[in-house]
Structures are given as structure tokens and as C-alpha cells.
Design an enzyme around this catalytic site. Sequence first.
Site, PDB file in Angstrom:
ATOM      1  N   ARG A 101      11.166  16.307  -3.840  1.00 37.71           N
ATOM      2  CA  ARG A 101      11.936  15.065  -3.653  1.00 37.71           C
ATOM      3  C   ARG A 101      13.327  15.335  -4.238  1.00 37.71           C
ATOM      4  O   ARG A 101      13.467  15.509  -5.448  1.00 37.71           O
ATOM      5  CB  ARG A 101      11.247  13.897  -4.364  1.00 37.71           C
ATOM      6  CG  ARG A 101      12.058  12.622  -4.325  1.00 37.71           C
ATOM      7  CD  ARG A 101      11.252  11.397  -4.720  1.00 37.71           C
ATOM      8  NE  ARG A 101      10.403  10.958  -3.643  1.00 37.71           N
ATOM      9  CZ  ARG A 101       9.926   9.716  -3.491  1.00 37.71           C
ATOM     10  NH1 ARG A 101      10.223   8.784  -4.376  1.00 37.71           N
ATOM     11  NH2 ARG A 101       9.161   9.398  -2.474  1.00 37.71           N
ATOM     12  N   HIS A 128      12.207  11.057   5.268  1.00 38.09           N
ATOM     13  CA  HIS A 128      10.973  10.819   4.500  1.00 38.09           C
ATOM     14  C   HIS A 128       9.811  11.033   5.485  1.00 38.09           C
ATOM     15  O   HIS A 128       9.106  10.085   5.849  1.00 38.09           O
ATOM     16  CB  HIS A 128      10.992   9.411   3.932  1.00 38.09           C
ATOM     17  CG  HIS A 128      10.047   9.199   2.789  1.00 38.09           C
ATOM     18  ND1 HIS A 128       9.227  10.190   2.287  1.00 38.09           N
ATOM     19  CD2 HIS A 128       9.780   8.086   2.032  1.00 38.09           C
ATOM     20  CE1 HIS A 128       8.509   9.711   1.293  1.00 38.09           C
ATOM     21  NE2 HIS A 128       8.825   8.437   1.115  1.00 38.09           N
ATOM     22  N   GLN A 131       6.142   9.775   4.723  1.00 38.86           N
ATOM     23  CA  GLN A 131       6.039   8.318   4.836  1.00 38.86           C
ATOM     24  C   GLN A 131       5.863   7.919   6.304  1.00 38.86           C
ATOM     25  O   GLN A 131       4.973   7.138   6.657  1.00 38.86           O
ATOM     26  CB  GLN A 131       7.334   7.680   4.286  1.00 38.86           C
ATOM     27  CG  GLN A 131       7.372   6.179   4.420  1.00 38.86           C
ATOM     28  CD  GLN A 131       6.443   5.488   3.447  1.00 38.86           C
ATOM     29  OE1 GLN A 131       6.448   5.786   2.260  1.00 38.86           O
ATOM     30  NE2 GLN A 131       5.629   4.578   3.934  1.00 38.86           N
ATOM     31  N   ASP A 221      13.194  -1.619   4.737  1.00 38.81           N
ATOM     32  CA  ASP A 221      13.263  -0.788   3.534  1.00 38.81           C
ATOM     33  C   ASP A 221      14.374  -1.399   2.669  1.00 38.81           C
ATOM     34  O   ASP A 221      15.149  -2.243   3.150  1.00 38.81           O
ATOM     35  CB  ASP A 221      13.597   0.663   3.952  1.00 38.81           C
ATOM     36  CG  ASP A 221      13.654   1.649   2.788  1.00 38.81           C
ATOM     37  OD1 ASP A 221      13.210   1.305   1.676  1.00 38.81           O
ATOM     38  OD2 ASP A 221      14.146   2.785   3.005  1.00 38.81           O
ATOM     39  N   CYS A 261       7.898   0.572   3.347  1.00 39.66           N
ATOM     40  CA  CYS A 261       7.427   1.792   2.682  1.00 39.66           C
ATOM     41  C   CYS A 261       7.107   1.551   1.207  1.00 39.66           C
ATOM     42  O   CYS A 261       6.357   2.310   0.610  1.00 39.66           O
ATOM     43  CB  CYS A 261       8.484   2.883   2.810  1.00 39.66           C
ATOM     44  SG  CYS A 261      10.114   2.355   2.241  1.00 39.66           S
ATOM     45  N   ARG A 289      -1.114   6.729   2.622  1.00 42.65           N
ATOM     46  CA  ARG A 289      -0.344   7.886   2.152  1.00 42.65           C
ATOM     47  C   ARG A 289      -1.315   8.956   1.632  1.00 42.65           C
ATOM     48  O   ARG A 289      -1.124  10.140   1.878  1.00 42.65           O
ATOM     49  CB  ARG A 289       0.633   7.491   1.029  1.00 42.65           C
ATOM     50  CG  ARG A 289       1.790   6.581   1.427  1.00 42.65           C
ATOM     51  CD  ARG A 289       2.781   7.229   2.369  1.00 42.65           C
ATOM     52  NE  ARG A 289       3.366   8.458   1.861  1.00 42.65           N
ATOM     53  CZ  ARG A 289       4.421   8.543   1.048  1.00 42.65           C
ATOM     54  NH1 ARG A 289       5.040   7.450   0.654  1.00 42.65           N
ATOM     55  NH2 ARG A 289       4.886   9.726   0.646  1.00 42.65           N
TER      56      ARG A 289
HETATM   57  N1   CP Z   1       7.189   4.947  -0.339  1.00 35.23           N
HETATM   58  C1   CP Z   1       7.383   5.880  -1.285  1.00 35.23           C
HETATM   59  O1   CP Z   1       7.723   7.029  -1.007  1.00 35.23           O
HETATM   60  O2   CP Z   1       7.156   5.451  -2.540  1.00 35.23           O
HETATM   61  P1   CP Z   1       7.486   6.250  -3.867  1.00 35.23           P
HETATM   62  O3   CP Z   1       8.994   6.288  -3.987  1.00 35.23           O
HETATM   63  O4   CP Z   1       6.844   5.452  -4.962  1.00 35.23           O
HETATM   64  O5   CP Z   1       6.935   7.640  -3.748  1.00 35.23           O
HETATM   65  N1  NVA Z   2      15.062   4.377   1.175  1.00 35.66           N
HETATM   66  C1  NVA Z   2      14.313   4.367  -0.068  1.00 35.66           C
HETATM   67  C2  NVA Z   2      12.907   4.781   0.195  1.00 35.66           C
HETATM   68  C3  NVA Z   2      12.016   4.825  -1.029  1.00 35.66           C
HETATM   69  C4  NVA Z   2      10.615   5.263  -0.701  1.00 35.66           C
HETATM   70  C5  NVA Z   2      14.995   5.290  -1.051  1.00 35.66           C
HETATM   71  O1  NVA Z   2      15.431   6.370  -0.646  1.00 35.66           O
HETATM   72  O2  NVA Z   2      15.117   4.917  -2.223  1.00 35.66           O
END
Ligand code: CP
Ligand code: NVA
Length: 309
Positions: A101, A128, A131, A221, A261, A289
Site C-alpha cells: 500500500r 485499488h 477492492q 467513496d 469500500c 475482502r
Molecule cells: N477498503 C479498504 O481498503 O479499507 P482499508 O483502508 O481499511 O484497508
Molecule cells: N479512496 C480512499 C479509499 C480507501 C480504501 C483512499 O484512498 O483513502
Amino acid sequence: MRHLITLADLKQGEIERIFAITEDLKTKYQNGLREPLLPGRVMALLFEKPSLRTRVSFEAGIINLGGHSLFLGDDVGWGSRESMADFGRVLSEYVDVVVVRTKSHEKVVELAKFCKCSVINGLTDQDHPCQALADLYTLRELTGSLAGQTLAFIGDGNNVARSLAMGCGKTGMRFALAAPKQYQFDAEFLAQLKHEAPDLDLLITTDPREAVKNASAVYTDVWTSMGQEAESAIRRQAFAAYQVNAALLKAAPADVFFMHCLPAHRGEEVTDEVIDGPASIVVAQAANRLHAQKGILAWLLGAQGQGRE
Ligand code: CP
Ligand code: NVA
């Protein structure tokens, strides 16, 4: 070596294969069986941003499959102690898969170049994919098939929206994005989408009601993603007319699903009434997930065969 950096990395048949493995593993899990398809395999996680769902579902998933998880903190010195090349070459001597990440998408692309094991994108500023796979799997589970259905995304044309659009394009779904002009998809992504999914029926509009009109699911989102906190006031203003609330859902078909998400900023992109209401499937998405992550791991690491489509 196969990586999963964006859904452009997967063909339609491969997505179907991952869904089939996911379904099989989920059914077994629900019947009390945690099939050890990946005994002794080691997964490393490198996370530059917080996470509940992605981190825990991957960690629990590899343990369910008989493997092990290593959550690597700052002390491994990724990006600071040595070159990306040395880091990736050495890390991939120890582990079978790395879930990353990152703040910048380029960083995961760069790392993957040097790893001799699979690299999975666990969220970047651009994508993502895990997701989106879990979300499309959830819709498929609830409706029986994805082809011809419309996913309407209301809000920022950011990482989650981009992966969903690509996923819709690869599974025969329609995709509608309603966002203020400056938060819609950029030309580079649109060209990539056209290249990867030439038949995608894509609607891009500034009108949320137009986007949800024929939707099977309405998705949103956060307006301010991780790393964009300095822009939150300006984004709150820009997206004020893009809240998913009861009035907007009334403009959608009566049996529409609401998706997110998570984590959600309740009162901004979605009201409590909608996210806690009967149309909401956000907990089912989050639960899937785990199963989708296992499907991805089993497919990528070969236990269920990338070549056995
Ligand atoms: N939806 C998602 O990726 O959640 P987290 O940021 O908690 O991993
Ligand atoms: N768009 C959001 C998604 C989190 C799962 C972010 O990047 O923070």
C-alpha cells in the site's frame, strides 16, 4: 512472474477464474473448512498508509490457506535505507508474495520490476484492484451475473473508481461516473480504459441523478482520500451536491444496492440513513475482502493454477 498492480493486468477469463476460486474457498470456509492450499508460503505486507480491511483480510486469508504473514514496519527501510532494486531483489528471496500500500503508484510499479515474487497492489493513489475484485464478486453473488448491469459511482474519480471502471470493463458491466469536472477521470486513464476495455459502456457526467437512473448499484467513496487531507475543505465544497442520500437513491431503480469500500465519512459522501439502510451491502463487501483476497492469493501463487482456466 505475474503481479496484480491494476485490473489491466487481468484478462476477463482470469477474473472469472479468481471468482470461481473465491466462491469455492468461501463455501468451504462457511462449512468450517480452511483449505490449506498454500502451506508454508510467506506473504509480506508493506503499508505506507493505514488499513483495516486490506491488511487484516490479507493476513487472515494467508493464514486460512496454511501460509504466514509478515507485516513489515518502517525499520525495513523501504525507500530510505537502500535502492529499490536492492530492496526488491532481497525481499523476494525471502517471501512468496508482497502486498503493498503506497502513497505513489509509481513506487509499487518500480518495486514489482525488481521482485522475483508476485507483487499485489493493496491501494495506491491510482488504483485499488483488490477492492474492486471483492466488490464485483459481491455484486455477482447477489445478482447472479454481472454482464449488462450498471455500476454508478458518485464522487471522486480516484483509485477506487478507476479500479471499478476497469473491472466493469473487463466483466461486461456498464459504468457511470458522476463527479465535478475536475475530479473525473483524466485523459491518460480514459485512453488506458479504452485500450483495455474497448466495449465498455461508459457514462461520465456531472449529474448524479443521470448516473443512478438505471443502476444496479450506487457506489461512493470518501471525498478526501488518504494523503489529501490538506484539500478537505475545498473538496467538501466541490462534492457537496454529490452526497448519496435517500433523495438520490429515489432516482435509482427500487432494487438498487448501495456500496462503499469503507471507511466512510458519514454525513459527507453518504448519510447514515443510506449506509445503514436496507439497500446497503457495505458489510457484505468488506466480508468478501477476505474471500476475494484468498482467491487472488491462491490464483497468483499457482495453487489453483493460473493456467487452469
Ligand atoms: N477498503 C479498504 O481498503 O479499507 P482499508 O483502508 O481499511 O484497508
Ligand atoms: N479512496 C480512499 C479509499 C480507501 C480504501 C483512499 O484512498 O483513502
